[in-house]
Design a protein around this motif. Structure first.
Motif, PDB file in Angstrom:
ATOM      1  N   THR A 118       0.823  -1.216   0.000  1.00  0.00           N
ATOM      2  CA  THR A 118       0.000   0.000   0.000  1.00  0.00           C
ATOM      3  C   THR A 118       0.856   1.266   0.000  1.00  0.00           C
ATOM      4  OG1 THR A 118      -1.799   1.166   1.109  1.00  0.00           O
ATOM      5  CG2 THR A 118      -0.195   0.121   2.527  1.00  0.00           C
ATOM      6  N   SER A 119       0.350   2.299  -0.641  1.00  0.00           N
ATOM      7  CA  SER A 119       1.027   3.604  -0.637  1.00  0.00           C
ATOM      8  C   SER A 119       0.399   4.538   0.401  1.00  0.00           C
ATOM      9  CB  SER A 119       0.945   4.246  -2.021  1.00  0.00           C
ATOM     10  OG  SER A 119      -0.418   4.449  -2.386  1.00  0.00           O
ATOM     11  N   ALA A 120      -0.615   4.036   1.123  1.00  0.00           N
ATOM     12  CA  ALA A 120      -1.284   4.860   2.132  1.00  0.00           C
ATOM     13  C   ALA A 120      -0.357   5.104   3.327  1.00  0.00           C
ATOM     14  CB  ALA A 120      -2.563   4.177   2.595  1.00  0.00           C
ATOM     15  N   THR A 121      -0.639   6.161   4.088  1.00  0.00           N
ATOM     16  CA  THR A 121       0.080   6.446   5.325  1.00  0.00           C
ATOM     17  C   THR A 121      -0.507   5.566   6.432  1.00  0.00           C
ATOM     18  OG1 THR A 121       0.325   8.730   4.594  1.00  0.00           O
ATOM     19  CG2 THR A 121       0.778   8.266   6.917  1.00  0.00           C
ATOM     20  N   LEU A 122       0.362   4.906   7.205  1.00  0.00           N
ATOM     21  CA  LEU A 122      -0.092   3.942   8.209  1.00  0.00           C
ATOM     22  C   LEU A 122       0.419   4.305   9.596  1.00  0.00           C
ATOM     23  CD1 LEU A 122       0.613   0.522   6.426  1.00  0.00           C
ATOM     24  CD2 LEU A 122      -1.604   1.569   6.766  1.00  0.00           C
ATOM     25  N   LEU A 123      -0.443   4.152  10.596  1.00  0.00           N
ATOM     26  CA  LEU A 123      -0.032   4.173  12.005  1.00  0.00           C
ATOM     27  C   LEU A 123      -0.590   2.892  12.615  1.00  0.00           C
ATOM     28  CD1 LEU A 123       1.285   5.519  14.435  1.00  0.00           C
ATOM     29  CD2 LEU A 123      -0.844   6.758  14.846  1.00  0.00           C
ATOM     30  N   VAL A 124       0.307   2.019  13.093  1.00  0.00           N
ATOM     31  CA  VAL A 124      -0.078   0.675  13.502  1.00  0.00           C
ATOM     32  C   VAL A 124       0.320   0.416  14.952  1.00  0.00           C
ATOM     33  CG1 VAL A 124       0.098  -1.789  12.970  1.00  0.00           C
ATOM     34  CG2 VAL A 124       0.333  -0.102  11.124  1.00  0.00           C
ATOM     35  N   VAL A 125      -0.660   0.028  15.767  1.00  0.00           N
ATOM     36  CA  VAL A 125      -0.389  -0.474  17.115  1.00  0.00           C
ATOM     37  C   VAL A 125      -0.365  -1.993  17.023  1.00  0.00           C
ATOM     38  CG1 VAL A 125      -1.305  -0.742  19.455  1.00  0.00           C
ATOM     39  CG2 VAL A 125      -1.447   1.474  18.314  1.00  0.00           C
ATOM     40  N   SER A 126       0.749  -2.606  17.438  1.00  0.00           N
ATOM     41  CA  SER A 126       0.855  -4.061  17.331  1.00  0.00           C
ATOM     42  C   SER A 126       1.968  -4.582  18.233  1.00  0.00           C
ATOM     43  CB  SER A 126       1.137  -4.461  15.873  1.00  0.00           C
ATOM     44  OG  SER A 126       1.246  -5.866  15.756  1.00  0.00           O
ATOM     45  N   HIS A 127       1.842  -5.865  18.615  1.00  0.00           N
ATOM     46  CA  HIS A 127       2.943  -6.554  19.296  1.00  0.00           C
ATOM     47  C   HIS A 127       3.510  -7.648  18.386  1.00  0.00           C
ATOM     48  CE1 HIS A 127      -0.662  -9.019  20.413  1.00  0.00           C
ATOM     49  NE2 HIS A 127       0.151  -9.970  20.013  1.00  0.00           N
ATOM     50  N   ASP A 128       3.009  -7.726  17.154  1.00  0.00           N
ATOM     51  CA  ASP A 128       3.440  -8.727  16.176  1.00  0.00           C
ATOM     52  C   ASP A 128       4.765  -8.257  15.561  1.00  0.00           C
ATOM     53  OD1 ASP A 128       3.873 -10.247  13.897  1.00  0.00           O
ATOM     54  OD2 ASP A 128       1.768 -10.267  13.290  1.00  0.00           O
ATOM     55  N   LYS A 129       5.859  -8.913  15.969  1.00  0.00           N
ATOM     56  CA  LYS A 129       7.187  -8.428  15.567  1.00  0.00           C
ATOM     57  C   LYS A 129       7.435  -8.569  14.071  1.00  0.00           C
ATOM     58  CE  LYS A 129       9.191  -9.123  20.134  1.00  0.00           C
ATOM     59  NZ  LYS A 129      10.155  -9.857  20.965  1.00  0.00           N
ATOM     60  N   MET A 130       6.841  -9.574  13.439  1.00  0.00           N
ATOM     61  CA  MET A 130       7.001  -9.705  11.982  1.00  0.00           C
ATOM     62  C   MET A 130       6.346  -8.530  11.274  1.00  0.00           C
ATOM     63  SD  MET A 130       6.679 -13.797  11.300  1.00  0.00           S
ATOM     64  CE  MET A 130       7.454 -13.678   9.693  1.00  0.00           C
ATOM     65  N   LEU A 131       5.170  -8.118  11.775  1.00  0.00           N
ATOM     66  CA  LEU A 131       4.489  -6.956  11.205  1.00  0.00           C
ATOM     67  C   LEU A 131       5.292  -5.681  11.472  1.00  0.00           C
ATOM     68  CD1 LEU A 131       0.691  -6.200  11.625  1.00  0.00           C
ATOM     69  CD2 LEU A 131       2.390  -4.408  11.684  1.00  0.00           C
ATOM     70  N   LEU A 132       5.778  -5.537  12.714  1.00  0.00           N
ATOM     71  CA  LEU A 132       6.516  -4.323  13.094  1.00  0.00           C
ATOM     72  C   LEU A 132       7.771  -4.134  12.255  1.00  0.00           C
ATOM     73  CD1 LEU A 132       6.185  -4.553  16.983  1.00  0.00           C
ATOM     74  CD2 LEU A 132       4.978  -2.978  15.467  1.00  0.00           C
ATOM     75  N   ASN A 133       8.371  -5.223  11.818  1.00  0.00           N
ATOM     76  CA  ASN A 133       9.593  -5.117  11.013  1.00  0.00           C
ATOM     77  C   ASN A 133       9.321  -4.702   9.571  1.00  0.00           C
ATOM     78  OD1 ASN A 133      11.858  -5.499  12.682  1.00  0.00           O
ATOM     79  ND2 ASN A 133      11.415  -7.685  12.837  1.00  0.00           N
ATOM     80  N   ILE A 134       8.043  -4.704   9.154  1.00  0.00           N
ATOM     81  CA  ILE A 134       7.683  -4.219   7.814  1.00  0.00           C
ATOM     82  C   ILE A 134       7.599  -2.689   7.815  1.00  0.00           C
ATOM     83  CG2 ILE A 134       5.910  -4.294   6.005  1.00  0.00           C
ATOM     84  CD1 ILE A 134       5.027  -6.985   7.165  1.00  0.00           C
ATOM     85  N   LEU A 135       7.338  -2.108   8.996  1.00  0.00           N
ATOM     86  CA  LEU A 135       7.152  -0.664   9.109  1.00  0.00           C
ATOM     87  C   LEU A 135       8.497   0.043   9.210  1.00  0.00           C
ATOM     88  CD1 LEU A 135       4.239  -0.950  11.699  1.00  0.00           C
ATOM     89  CD2 LEU A 135       4.053  -0.766   9.212  1.00  0.00           C
ATOM     90  N   ASN A 136       8.546   1.330   8.843  1.00  0.00           N
ATOM     91  CA  ASN A 136       9.850   1.991   8.712  1.00  0.00           C
ATOM     92  C   ASN A 136      10.127   3.064   9.759  1.00  0.00           C
ATOM     93  OD1 ASN A 136       8.154   4.054   7.733  1.00  0.00           O
ATOM     94  ND2 ASN A 136       8.502   3.450   5.596  1.00  0.00           N
ATOM     95  N   LYS A 137       9.288   3.118  10.800  1.00  0.00           N
ATOM     96  CA  LYS A 137       9.504   4.102  11.859  1.00  0.00           C
ATOM     97  C   LYS A 137       8.799   3.595  13.114  1.00  0.00           C
ATOM     98  CE  LYS A 137       8.632   9.119  12.554  1.00  0.00           C
ATOM     99  NZ  LYS A 137       8.124  10.309  11.849  1.00  0.00           N
ATOM    100  N   VAL A 138       9.401   3.803  14.282  1.00  0.00           N
ATOM    101  CA  VAL A 138       8.826   3.326  15.541  1.00  0.00           C
ATOM    102  C   VAL A 138       8.644   4.503  16.496  1.00  0.00           C
ATOM    103  CG1 VAL A 138       9.174   1.886  17.596  1.00  0.00           C
ATOM    104  CG2 VAL A 138       9.789   1.002  15.328  1.00  0.00           C
ATOM    105  N   LEU A 139       7.427   4.620  17.045  1.00  0.00           N
ATOM    106  CA  LEU A 139       7.149   5.569  18.114  1.00  0.00           C
ATOM    107  C   LEU A 139       6.953   4.770  19.396  1.00  0.00           C
ATOM    108  CD1 LEU A 139       4.454   7.814  16.357  1.00  0.00           C
ATOM    109  CD2 LEU A 139       6.918   8.222  16.462  1.00  0.00           C
ATOM    110  N   GLU A 140       7.826   4.973  20.383  1.00  0.00           N
ATOM    111  CA  GLU A 140       7.679   4.281  21.673  1.00  0.00           C
ATOM    112  C   GLU A 140       6.980   5.226  22.643  1.00  0.00           C
ATOM    113  OE1 GLU A 140      10.274   1.772  24.952  1.00  0.00           O
ATOM    114  OE2 GLU A 140      11.143   3.566  24.056  1.00  0.00           O
ATOM    115  N   MET A 141       5.847   4.774  23.175  1.00  0.00           N
ATOM    116  CA  MET A 141       5.000   5.631  24.005  1.00  0.00           C
ATOM    117  C   MET A 141       5.050   5.213  25.466  1.00  0.00           C
ATOM    118  SD  MET A 141       0.921   6.310  23.476  1.00  0.00           S
ATOM    119  CE  MET A 141      -0.037   7.343  24.580  1.00  0.00           C
ATOM    120  N   ASN A 142       5.167   6.199  26.359  1.00  0.00           N
ATOM    121  CA  ASN A 142       4.891   5.981  27.772  1.00  0.00           C
ATOM    122  C   ASN A 142       4.009   7.129  28.244  1.00  0.00           C
ATOM    123  OD1 ASN A 142       6.546   8.228  28.710  1.00  0.00           O
ATOM    124  ND2 ASN A 142       8.332   6.936  28.284  1.00  0.00           N
TER     125      ASN A 142
END
Length: 528
Positions: free
Chosen positions: A185-209
């Motif tokens: 997809t060319s859409a802009t994505l913001l993904v909440v997940s604990h699935d590490k295989m999925l997380l490794n497809i994404l190109n930026k990480v925001l760590e929240m506390n």
């Protein structure tokens, strides 16, 4: 583009959930939002998607996001078409094609003449061709509901998409389709997940506390490497502080002993010289004041070091603070625990599996049960546990202590408090202080002991379940885990992984989480 500035969330009459949230997401970026359960990730998504209003701060975006939530119960009474908000357009185009060309129908449809074709293509991609758009969502499985809302992305074609734990209810095939969609997809994505295989497809990480967000410019693996560097630095600081504290205590002891020797020597000298009693009292008071000052100086230094040490220890990841201490199973390695020969099961005279099952599970093995949703994984687990008898074939079940743990950790009794629940498993008659030490070891402080089990998060339920297992007189010979990572955040998945890897008994896991299966080193696959 999405711009968030100084976002703060506080519900009425409650504590602040999070504050100082600021970040930017550029067009076409694919971003992961991670953080421990309870920090407010899902709430943040709802606020941005205008589904929650308890916040202060600034939100600016070019287009309102399409939101795929992780909970679908509120849509159960809707049809698929209603839940996806496409029923009016489908009705309008059907009436237009039937000759009812009204201004109202033309206004509802607009220029969207391809709505039916997109629906067909979307349902086909997500393997939902057998579903009717007029079917109620309450008739669907969790995985099918997720796919329905993912299909909505292809139908509505939004530029900006929020996904909240999208892989939770998906089987292996569903996850593969999701990963392929995210990659393409060319859409802009913001993904909440604990699935590490999925997380490794994404190109930026925001760590929240609860106090803000830290941005990492890479995928999850890059984030993990950066966190490892930070944690190694933290451990070095911790060791340095511990060393300084030991030295400070030794120095205090040496100084006080030296002062006491000097005071004793001075006293003897004064007694020999016949110093008057009043002068002796004055000298003694001076000596005591001197010792007290020395003690105060060292106590202040030790207190400062101790406070710094406590702060550093509290910053350590939960896994670093935990100790498991599982007892070993009493069964010898290689003993056959389960043996299935030509096993099958029938529901209303329909066989569940096309081919009968043949497999063995021996003591010490780690087996994974794989299959699509509806392939009979739960039925097989019930057969292995001896709860139901196969319709065909033979099943041998050795005498063993087995425990079945589902994704909700429902072995815990919701009406009990944490300490009471721990005592239920205390068949080795541990003393009260030993039970409380075990709870502390699993990150349950004295403030938690009276908390009811029903109020616990998924990660807390998992940790309490592990704690209970360590208190039993005899470790389970067989543990069956059914989708154990579904309701856990990344930190608690790592805790579970470490605990499973320390356990030396037999393990059967039902899971679609390939990364978790790799981490726990499963050695056998039963494919349904």
């Amino acid at each position: 583009m999405l711009i968030i500035r100084d976002l703060c969330c506080q519900h009425e009459n409650t504590d602040v959930l999070f504050k100082n949230i600021s970040f930017t997401i550029n067009q076409h970026e694919k971003v992961a939002l991670i953080g421990n359960n309870g920090v407010g990730k899902s709430t943040l998504l709802k606020i941005i998607a205008e589904e929650s209003g308890y916040f202060s701060g600034q939100i600016a975006y070019a287009a309102k996001p399409y939101f795929v939530t992780q909970l679908f119960g509120q849509f159960n009474h809707f049809t698929i078409a209603e839940a996806l908000n496409i029923k009016p357009k489908l009705k309008a185009i059907k009436e237009i094609l039937d000759g009812l060309v009204t201004e109202e129908n033309l206004e509802i449809l607009g220029d969207d003449w391809s709505i039916e074709e997109r629906c067909t293509e979307a349902l086909k991609y997500w393997k939902l061709e057998n579903l009717d758009l007029d079917q109620k969502l309450e008739t669907l499985s969790g995985g099918q509901k997720t796919k329905v809302f993912l299909a909505g992305i292809m139908i509505h074609q939004p530029d900006f998409i929020f996904l909240d734990e999208p892989s939770n209810h998906l089987d292996f095939e569903g996850r593969r389709l999701l990963y392929d969609f995210i990659k393409s997809t060319s859409a802009t994505l913001l993904v909440v997940s604990h699935d590490k295989m999925l997380l490794n497809i994404l190109n930026k990480v925001l760590e929240m506390n609860k106090n803000g967000i830290t941005t990492y410019g890479g995928n999850y693996e890059f984030f993990r490497q950066q966190k490892e560097i930070e944690q190694n630095s933290l451990k070095e600081d911790l060791h340095s502080k511990e060393k300084a504290l030991r030295k400070a205590k030794e120095k205090e002891k040496e100084t006080l002993e030296r002062q006491q020797k000097l005071d004793a020597r001075g006293k003897k000298k004064q007694e020999k010289s016949g110093t008057a009693r009043i002068m002796m009292n004055t000298l003694r008071n001076k000596a005591e004041n001197s010792s007290s000052k020395i003690k105060d100086v060292h106590s202040e230094k030790i207190s400062g070091l101790s406070q710094g040490l406590r702060a550093l220890r509290s910053a350590l990841p939960a896994l670093e603070q935990m100790k498991f201490g599982f007892d070993n199973t009493s069964l010898h390695k290689g003993k056959i625990l389960v043996k299935a020969s030509n096993v099958n099961f029938s529901y209303v005279n329909e066989r569940l599996w096309k081919e009968n099952l043949d497999f063995e599970i021996s003591s010490g093995e780690r087996a994974v049960v794989k299959g699509l949703n509806g392939s009979g994984k739960t039925t097989l687990i019930k057969i292995i546990l001896g709860e139901i008898i196969p319709s065909e074939g033979n099943i041998y079940l050795a005498d063993k202590k087995a425990i079945y743990i589902d994704q909700d950790y429902s072995l815990l009794q919701n009406n009990l408090k944490i300490y009471e629940q721990a005592q239920v498993y205390n068949d080795s008659a541990l003393e009260e202080h030993d039970v409380k030490m075990r709870l502390n070891r699993f990150l349950f402080s004295p403030n938690d002991w009276d908390k009811p089990c029903i109020a616990l998060s998924g990660g807390e339920r998992m940790r309490l379940m592990l704690c209970c297992l360590t208190m039993s007189k005899k470790a389970p010979d067989l543990i069956i885990l059914d989708e154990p990572t579904n309701n856990l955040d990344i930190q608690n998945i790592e805790i579970l992984t470490a605990a499973v890897n320390e356990y030396e008994g037999t393990l059967i896991v039902v899971s679609h989480d390939n990364h978790f299966l790799e981490e726990i080193k499963t050695t056998k696959t039963i494919l349904l």
